[in-house]
Design a protein around this motif. Structure first.
Motif, PDB file in Angstrom:
ATOM      1  N   SER A  63      45.376  43.951  37.701  1.00  0.00           N
ATOM      2  CA  SER A  63      44.560  44.094  36.499  1.00  0.00           C
ATOM      3  C   SER A  63      43.147  43.539  36.677  1.00  0.00           C
ATOM      4  O   SER A  63      42.262  43.834  35.896  1.00  0.00           O
ATOM      5  CB  SER A  63      45.247  43.426  35.313  1.00  0.00           C
ATOM      6  N   HIS A  64      42.930  42.739  37.687  1.00  0.00           N
ATOM      7  CA  HIS A  64      41.607  42.150  37.936  1.00  0.00           C
ATOM      8  C   HIS A  64      40.890  42.873  39.073  1.00  0.00           C
ATOM      9  O   HIS A  64      40.072  42.289  39.761  1.00  0.00           O
ATOM     10  CB  HIS A  64      41.738  40.666  38.297  1.00  0.00           C
ATOM     11  N   GLY A  65      41.188  44.136  39.275  1.00  0.00           N
ATOM     12  CA  GLY A  65      40.689  44.845  40.445  1.00  0.00           C
ATOM     13  C   GLY A  65      41.722  44.697  41.550  1.00  0.00           C
ATOM     14  O   GLY A  65      42.825  44.222  41.329  1.00  0.00           O
ATOM     15  N   LEU A  66      41.365  45.092  42.720  1.00  0.00           N
ATOM     16  CA  LEU A  66      42.282  45.016  43.853  1.00  0.00           C
ATOM     17  C   LEU A  66      42.126  43.658  44.522  1.00  0.00           C
ATOM     18  O   LEU A  66      41.022  43.277  44.911  1.00  0.00           O
ATOM     19  CB  LEU A  66      41.965  46.139  44.842  1.00  0.00           C
ATOM     20  N   THR A  67      43.213  42.918  44.626  1.00  0.00           N
ATOM     21  CA  THR A  67      43.202  41.610  45.268  1.00  0.00           C
ATOM     22  C   THR A  67      44.278  41.594  46.336  1.00  0.00           C
ATOM     23  O   THR A  67      45.436  41.888  46.044  1.00  0.00           O
ATOM     24  CB  THR A  67      43.459  40.487  44.241  1.00  0.00           C
ATOM     25  N   ASN A  89      30.914  44.332  53.120  1.00  0.00           N
ATOM     26  CA  ASN A  89      31.746  45.514  52.901  1.00  0.00           C
ATOM     27  C   ASN A  89      32.303  45.581  51.481  1.00  0.00           C
ATOM     28  O   ASN A  89      33.280  46.284  51.224  1.00  0.00           O
ATOM     29  CB  ASN A  89      32.873  45.563  53.933  1.00  0.00           C
ATOM     30  N   GLY A  90      31.696  44.847  50.573  1.00  0.00           N
ATOM     31  CA  GLY A  90      32.045  44.957  49.155  1.00  0.00           C
ATOM     32  C   GLY A  90      33.134  44.031  48.662  1.00  0.00           C
ATOM     33  O   GLY A  90      33.653  44.216  47.561  1.00  0.00           O
ATOM     34  N   GLY A  91      33.472  43.019  49.436  1.00  0.00           N
ATOM     35  CA  GLY A  91      34.524  42.099  49.014  1.00  0.00           C
ATOM     36  C   GLY A  91      33.990  40.814  48.426  1.00  0.00           C
ATOM     37  O   GLY A  91      32.841  40.435  48.655  1.00  0.00           O
ATOM     38  N   VAL A  92      34.837  40.159  47.671  1.00  0.00           N
ATOM     39  CA  VAL A  92      34.577  38.814  47.176  1.00  0.00           C
ATOM     40  C   VAL A  92      35.636  37.925  47.813  1.00  0.00           C
ATOM     41  O   VAL A  92      36.836  38.222  47.733  1.00  0.00           O
ATOM     42  CB  VAL A  92      34.684  38.734  45.637  1.00  0.00           C
ATOM     43  N   ASP A 109      39.154  27.087  46.573  1.00  0.00           N
ATOM     44  CA  ASP A 109      38.505  28.217  45.918  1.00  0.00           C
ATOM     45  C   ASP A 109      37.095  28.358  46.464  1.00  0.00           C
ATOM     46  O   ASP A 109      36.374  27.367  46.630  1.00  0.00           O
ATOM     47  CB  ASP A 109      38.447  28.005  44.410  1.00  0.00           C
ATOM     48  N   LEU A 110      36.690  29.588  46.757  1.00  0.00           N
ATOM     49  CA  LEU A 110      35.358  29.839  47.307  1.00  0.00           C
ATOM     50  C   LEU A 110      34.504  30.709  46.379  1.00  0.00           C
ATOM     51  O   LEU A 110      33.352  30.411  46.140  1.00  0.00           O
ATOM     52  CB  LEU A 110      35.456  30.512  48.684  1.00  0.00           C
ATOM     53  N   ASN A 111      35.040  31.822  45.917  1.00  0.00           N
ATOM     54  CA  ASN A 111      34.326  32.774  45.070  1.00  0.00           C
ATOM     55  C   ASN A 111      32.973  33.165  45.670  1.00  0.00           C
ATOM     56  O   ASN A 111      31.941  33.125  45.004  1.00  0.00           O
ATOM     57  CB  ASN A 111      34.158  32.223  43.653  1.00  0.00           C
ATOM     58  N   ILE A 112      32.983  33.567  46.934  1.00  0.00           N
ATOM     59  CA  ILE A 112      31.766  33.967  47.640  1.00  0.00           C
ATOM     60  C   ILE A 112      31.577  35.471  47.482  1.00  0.00           C
ATOM     61  O   ILE A 112      32.440  36.256  47.869  1.00  0.00           O
ATOM     62  CB  ILE A 112      31.838  33.583  49.128  1.00  0.00           C
ATOM     63  N   LYS A 113      30.413  35.848  46.924  1.00  0.00           N
ATOM     64  CA  LYS A 113      30.146  37.248  46.605  1.00  0.00           C
ATOM     65  C   LYS A 113      28.984  37.849  47.387  1.00  0.00           C
ATOM     66  O   LYS A 113      28.757  39.043  47.318  1.00  0.00           O
ATOM     67  CB  LYS A 113      29.823  37.381  45.115  1.00  0.00           C
ATOM     68  N   THR A 142      42.087  35.205  50.198  1.00  0.00           N
ATOM     69  CA  THR A 142      42.340  36.154  49.126  1.00  0.00           C
ATOM     70  C   THR A 142      41.018  36.868  48.902  1.00  0.00           C
ATOM     71  O   THR A 142      39.983  36.221  48.703  1.00  0.00           O
ATOM     72  CB  THR A 142      42.795  35.444  47.834  1.00  0.00           C
ATOM     73  N   ILE A 143      41.071  38.192  48.970  1.00  0.00           N
ATOM     74  CA  ILE A 143      39.862  39.004  48.851  1.00  0.00           C
ATOM     75  C   ILE A 143      40.022  39.954  47.668  1.00  0.00           C
ATOM     76  O   ILE A 143      41.062  40.588  47.505  1.00  0.00           O
ATOM     77  CB  ILE A 143      39.620  39.830  50.136  1.00  0.00           C
ATOM     78  N   SER A 144      38.978  40.058  46.877  1.00  0.00           N
ATOM     79  CA  SER A 144      38.964  40.985  45.752  1.00  0.00           C
ATOM     80  C   SER A 144      37.956  42.091  46.058  1.00  0.00           C
ATOM     81  O   SER A 144      36.858  41.822  46.546  1.00  0.00           O
ATOM     82  CB  SER A 144      38.554  40.240  44.477  1.00  0.00           C
ATOM     83  N   THR A 145      38.362  43.331  45.808  1.00  0.00           N
ATOM     84  CA  THR A 145      37.468  44.480  45.985  1.00  0.00           C
ATOM     85  C   THR A 145      37.632  45.410  44.789  1.00  0.00           C
ATOM     86  O   THR A 145      38.564  45.274  43.997  1.00  0.00           O
ATOM     87  CB  THR A 145      37.789  45.277  47.269  1.00  0.00           C
TER      88      THR A 145
END
Length: 165
Positions: A63-67, A89-92, A109-113, A142-145
Motif C-alpha cells: 500500500s506504500h508503493g513497492l517495498t 535508479n528511482g529507489g529510496v 533507518d536511512l530514508n535516503i532519496k 529495504t528499498i521503496s520504488t
C-alpha cells in the motif's frame, strides 16, 4: 548470520504473488511444515518485511508503493556507489540492517532519496564503522520504488557491480 535460502525464496515467492499464500501452501512448496513457515515469517517480519497475515494466508503489504529487501555485500569503498546506484535508479533506501549472530537484527533507518542524502550519510560515516562490518560485509536494505520496473533496474545495476548476494 544471514537469512536462510528458504527465507529468501519465501520473500521472492510472496513478492511475485498478488494474492495471499497460506502457510500450508508455502510449507508444501518448500518441503517443510506450516510451523516452520510461521517461524520463517516471524523472522522476516523482524527483518522489517511488511508481511500481512490474512485469513487466506500471507502477503506483502504494497500500500506504500513497492517495498522490497535486497541482500548485499561489498567493502567500505563501495558504500557511496551502492547507495547512489539505488537512488539514481528511482529507489529510496529506507534502511540498512544486519542479522548479527549474537544481537539479532540491528537496523538503522536511512530514508535516503537523493545523491545529496547519500553524500550526507557517507560524510557522517567518518565517525562510525558501517553495520555491515559486523557481519563480514553482508547487509540488507529495504528499498521503496514506484513500480516493479524501477526495482528490477536497481537489482540489475547492483548485480552488474557485484553488490548483490
Amino acid at each position: 548470520m544471514k537469512l536462510s535460502k528458504r527465507q529468501n525464496e519465501i520473500i521472492k515467492f510472496l513478492q511475485e504473488s498478488n494474492d495471499p499464500i497460506s502457510g500450508e501452501v508455502l510449507g508444501e512448496k518448500f518441503g517443510v511444515s506450516r510451523q516452520i513457515i510461521v517461524k520463517d515469517i516471524g523472522v522476516l517480519k523482524a527483518f522489517g518485511l511488511d508481511i500481512v497475515s490474512t485469513n487466506k494466508g500471507y502477503k506483502i503489504d504494497t500500500s506504500h508503493g513497492l517495498t522490497k529487501i535486497i541482500e548485499s555485500s561489498h567493502d567500505d569503498s563501495a558504500i557511496k556507489d551502492e547507495l547512489n546506484t539505488i537512488v539514481d535508479n528511482g529507489g529510496v533506501v529506507i534502511d540498512i540492517f544486519i542479522n548479527h549472530p549474537v544481537y539479532g537484527v540491528i537496523r538503522k533507518d536511512l530514508n535516503i532519496k537523493s545523491r545529496n542524502g547519500v553524500n550526507n550519510f557517507v560524510k557522517n560515516m567518518d565517525i562510525s564503522i558501517p553495520l555491515k562490518n559486523l557481519t563480514d560485509n553482508v547487509h540488507y536494505h529495504t528499498i521503496s520504488t514506484k513500480n516493479e520496473e524501477s526495482f528490477e533496474n536497481i537489482k540489475k545495476a547492483l548485480a552488474k557491480k557485484g553488490y548483490l548476494k
